[in-house]
Enzyme design. Structure first.
Site, short mmCIF file in Angstrom:
data_model
loop_
_atom_site.label_atom_id
_atom_site.label_comp_id
_atom_site.label_asym_id
_atom_site.label_seq_id
_atom_site.Cartn_x
_atom_site.Cartn_y
_atom_site.Cartn_z
N GLY A 68 -140.54 24.09 1.86
CA GLY A 68 -139.74 23.20 2.68
C GLY A 68 -138.74 22.37 1.90
O GLY A 68 -138.93 22.07 0.72
N HIS A 125 -139.33 25.21 6.65
CA HIS A 125 -138.74 24.11 7.41
C HIS A 125 -137.80 23.26 6.56
O HIS A 125 -138.01 23.03 5.38
CB HIS A 125 -139.86 23.21 7.97
N ASP A 126 -136.72 22.83 7.18
CA ASP A 126 -135.79 21.84 6.62
C ASP A 126 -135.02 22.33 5.40
O ASP A 126 -134.44 21.52 4.67
CB ASP A 126 -136.52 20.53 6.29
#
Length: 258
Positions: free
Chosen positions: A139, A121-122
């Protein structure tokens, strides 16, 4: 060229497929997935939304792209994944959406993700990078352009990998990797310039010579990072790439691998 969907594939009526997309047997394309022109989706691929996929991407069997974040803070808010053009995702590659409402994981263009690679994520991935088998990003990792990450390597959350850097296979990355250089090991250490990568990308010999000088300062055990940067700043007017190094190091929040 017409879009082709195998009769065993499942495509949500709320998905959008561009012109000339090929969808193979047993692929699943969920709600909120936008697939650009000319993409190839091989058998058993799973695409979940919301995700925007540019033209000319190829997804090999058993990829899972756009699944929700594994971050335990994620509570089901609407989050996104954005993918550019011309990327290749090989077997079992996984890419996750952002954790935070309205935000995105982002991948640029013309990258290659080999089997079992993971983008959490991200993350922010640039252009023309190569992720070898089992290369893994936690992340919020930033990977700049023309980076190569060796197989079975893992990058800690919030690290940055500078442009034209290379990470050797089986490496553990817990700090930022400076541009133009090669790091390797567990824990990783700064080893040399990424000479092969620089030459393949037509860096002039004069530029490579100056970058060798910069690397010498970073490898000098008698200098701390601040002292090395001070020396490099005095040379920055000679070459823009030296300033790239200086700005990267000054912007580091986790410190750099030396």
């Amino acid at each position: 060229m017409q879009t082709s969907i195998h009769p065993t594939a499942i495509v949500s009526p709320k998905a959008q497929l561009g012109v000339g997309v090929e969808v193979g047997p047993y692929a699943i394309i969920g709600e909120g997935v936008q697939v650009g022109d000319g993409c190839v989706i091989h058998p058993h691929v799973v695409l979940k939304g919301p995700v925007e996929i540019g033209p000319g991407n190829e997804f090999y069997s058993f990829c899972v792209i756009g699944e929700k974040s594994q971050d335990l803070k994620y509570q089901g808010e609407p989050t996104y994944l954005k993918i550019g053009a011309g990327n290749v995702f090989r077997e079992f590659a996984t890419v996750h959406r952002s954790t935070f409402r309205g935000q995105s994981t982002e991948i640029g263009s013309f990258n290659v993700f080999l089997a079992y690679t993971h983008v959490a994520h991200d993350c922010r991935i640039g252009n023309r990078c190569v992720f070898s088998n089992n290369a893994t990003l936690a992340g919020h990792v930033i990977v700049e352009d023309h980076v190569t990450i060796g197989g079975l390597s893992a990058v800690h959350q919030f690290c940055r990998i500078g442009r034209f850097a290379m990470i050797g296979g089986c490496s553990k990355i817990v700090q930022d990797v400076v541009p133009f250089c090669l790091v390797d090991g567990n824990p990783a250490r700064l080893r040399s310039l990424n000479l092969v990568g620089l030459k393949r990308n037509n860096f002039p010999e004069g530029t490579i010579k100056v970058l060798k000088f910069a690397l010498k300062q970073l490898l000098d055990e008698g200098l701390n990072t601040t002292q090395a940067v001070e020396i490099l700043e005095k040379q920055a007017d000679k070459l823009q790439d030296i300033m790239t190094l200086v700005e990267f190091i000054k912007g580091s929040e986790r410190g750099i691998i030396r």
